[in-house]
Design a protein around this motif. Sequence first.
Motif, PDB file in Angstrom:
ATOM      1  N   GLY A   1       0.779  -1.190   0.026  1.00 17.59           N
ATOM      2  CA  GLY A   1       0.135  -0.220  -0.034  1.00 17.59           C
ATOM      3  C   GLY A   1       0.380   1.114   0.125  1.00 17.59           C
ATOM      4  N   VAL A   2       1.821   0.973   0.265  1.00 15.88           N
ATOM      5  CA  VAL A   2       2.949   2.602   0.154  1.00 15.88           C
ATOM      6  C   VAL A   2       3.079   2.947  -1.217  1.00 15.88           C
ATOM      7  N   LEU A   3       3.089   2.412  -1.658  1.00 12.70           N
ATOM      8  CA  LEU A   3       3.698   3.097  -3.717  1.00 12.70           C
ATOM      9  C   LEU A   3       2.052   3.828  -3.458  1.00 12.70           C
ATOM     10  N   ALA A   4       0.782   3.474  -3.548  1.00  6.67           N
ATOM     11  CA  ALA A   4      -0.343   3.806  -3.714  1.00  6.67           C
ATOM     12  C   ALA A   4      -0.222   5.319  -3.208  1.00  6.67           C
ATOM     13  N   VAL A   5       0.355   5.207  -2.086  1.00  8.65           N
ATOM     14  CA  VAL A   5      -0.248   6.212  -0.914  1.00  8.65           C
ATOM     15  C   VAL A   5       0.618   6.989  -1.844  1.00  8.65           C
ATOM     16  N   ILE A   6       1.426   6.941  -2.411  1.00  4.47           N
ATOM     17  CA  ILE A   6       2.695   7.549  -3.126  1.00  4.47           C
ATOM     18  C   ILE A   6       2.287   8.709  -4.321  1.00  4.47           C
ATOM     19  N   ALA A   7       2.306   7.379  -5.211  1.00  3.37           N
ATOM     20  CA  ALA A   7       1.424   7.627  -6.293  1.00  3.37           C
ATOM     21  C   ALA A   7       0.415   8.990  -6.483  1.00  3.37           C
TER      22      ALA A   7
END
Lengths: 429, 429
Positions: free
Chosen positions: B360-366
């Motif tokens: 889920g980290v990438l989703a937050v950054i994206a």
Amino acid sequence: MGRTEINIVLLGLGVVGGGVARALQEKAEAYAEQAGLPLVLRRVLVRDPSKPRPISLDDGLMTADPDEALDADADIIVELMGGETPALDYIERSLKSGRHVVTANKEVVSKHWLRLHSAARDAGVEMHYEASVGGGIPIISPLKRDLAANEIIGIRAIINGTTNYILTRMAAEGVDFGDALRQAQELGYAEADPANDIEGQDSVYKLSILASLAFRTFISPDDIYREGITQLHARDFKYAAELGYIIKLLAVAKREQGGVRARVHPALLAKDELLARVDGVLNAVQVEGDLVGKVLFQGPGAGSEATASAVMADVLEAAKAIRSGEPTTPQDRSSGLAAEPISKLVSRYYVRIEVMDRPGVLAVIARSLGDHGVSIASVIQKETDEEGQTAELVIMTHGAREDSMQSSIKQIGGLPEVSEIGSVIRVED
Amino acid sequence: MGRTEINIVLLGLGVVGGGVARALQEKAEAYAEQAGLPLVLRRVLVRDPSKPRPISLDDGLMTADPDEALDADADIIVELMGGETPALDYIERSLKSGRHVVTANKEVVSKHWLRLHSAARDAGVEMHYEASVGGGIPIISPLKRDLAANEIIGIRAIINGTTNYILTRMAAEGVDFGDALRQAQELGYAEADPANDIEGQDSVYKLSILASLAFRTFISPDDIYREGITQLHARDFKYAAELGYIIKLLAVAKREQGGVRARVHPALLAKDELLARVDGVLNAVQVEGDLVGKVLFQGPGAGSEATASAVMADVLEAAKAIRSGEPTTPQDRSSGLAAEPISKLVSRYYVRIEVMDRPGVLAVIARSLGDHGVSIASVIQKETDEEGQTAELVIMTHGAREDSMQSSIKQIGGLPEVSEIGSVIRVED
């Protein structure tokens, strides 16, 4: 002075002439500001004034009558017809009648260097020819001015876009010379009759100009050794790459053995050299001075607008001088350096030889080279043709004299063990 | 005119001053011929005349008294002291007293551009500063003359040898910034206090001069965005290489959005770009003009003799003008172009972020990037630190606005899932 404009006559309205006429139209205001006076196109000499053209000029500006163009009220004559005749005549006539001349004509400038410079000096005007070498790349003016504090040691240049495009294709795709030439012709990078480019003559004219300026002595095109690229084979590029080299058509002029040796020929360049990375139709000139070291000038060596950039820089210089009444610069005294022949060149060589595939062949070849004072740095045996019972040897020599090398190659070519001398290419260190 | 010589006063006898004094001695005859008159060194201002030096000058030539040097009978003052004070004062005083000035002082020329040009114009003399940018590489004069027929579109340059040496080592050997800096200092390529170089200020001064000339408007050093190379990490070079890029400290000035945007910062350059291949202490300036296209000037950006080459070219120009009584060229009218801030720059970006290694980290950054209008071109997850439960993300964006990008980065930096923003580097296309 009551002068209110700078009058310009254009000889030729082809690719470059069209670019210049367009620049004069589109940038009239900027140029007027820079020159201090408007630049006005008075006459354009063309072969056929009725021919449709991409540029629209004022009525009556075009003429097919040379006298009408050359006798027009002009301060600057811009010669962009190319070729020796009648351009030489027109340039000389313009100088003698006190007009500044701007030309891109490498053939005329190089062949008639002394005569034209003397005509300009006698008439108190200047001949400008930045566009004659390297298209839009500033190189004539840097040699005249920016590097003037140096004694020039040498020049190495790639100054023919057609051949550089062909060599780049041959190196990248392993295609043969004929195929690469056809590609270049299809793309408009080579002319229908490409002899002048691929035989190296175009580079010779340009090198003559660069060397004459850099060494302050006339190095005639006739004094320059010339070898074109038509003898190069696809596998020379492959073998050169394996050895860490790129093949380029180089124009080289160096202060050597008390004179200036100038030559145009294909050469192996170590692949990390700056010039080895000049690809496609790009041109580059590397100048080595005793103070500055090596500086490189790189850019588009041809094209309508790029060349117009150099022509118009010269026109603006001439216009400023006319406006300010600036006296023309006295010509430097000649350095008196003479052209040195290729025969005493010392170079390393790459030699590809097709030989009978049997023992003792290398010994015979090595003996001939040794007898001529040429020592071998490395030998690699390449593909073997079992059916023909032949093998291919690629020899790299240490530094050797050109005349010794050529004598040895001649002898080797006559050996019964040798079927063919494939290639002999100098290595540029 | 009864003039029989050109008198020169030299301010400073350091690395470059020594090179100039030596050239004047060793090439006296050649320079006299070119200038039309002998160039005579009248006075040399130094801090300590008794200090032993590698060059031997005539007795009484050196003085520590500025008035004695500045009031000497001089036609040309050559300022090679460097630094703002007292060089600015000496240059201005020389111009106002009707002397031509030749200087290599990028700081003074860039900061006081309008004031010094106006002093020169009022006194009817010229200020020459070829040596202030790119050492011996001709670039000021080509911009003034050879490319004068063009409207300049942009400049991209590597004009600081110290940083280029450091970046070349970091790229080639994977060493960290600190190690590469120490190597540079040991070799004399970086000063004991390297701040001016590594923080980009030296490049800013030089870019200010190039941009002001090219765009015919004063682009102050204060108007130039600046970012040094101290924040770069060894792995940025590794990741950049994997993506096909090289990291260089670029100085860029472009005609954009109705003005001129000038900036100095590390940038990713595609590795087949000409500038990406400029290694070590070499400098290179690429100029794009509307007619000429792209031309590149490359060579040694520093050094005693190379810089003396540029200084002496200016001296010879000034001497010729003095001898011929040539009127000084009128200054072009300003283009009126204003400096544009970095905030509206549109660029692609390379971003390295250290994140918690969990779903889920990438989703937050994206999401943050997307909310700011920044779209992602590619994401690669790099090394994972299992102990620290962190991972490294390398994100390449599509073109985005600088201010949006910075807002998003700020937001991302504050996310609980993100441990650190490693690097944000612009991609120069």
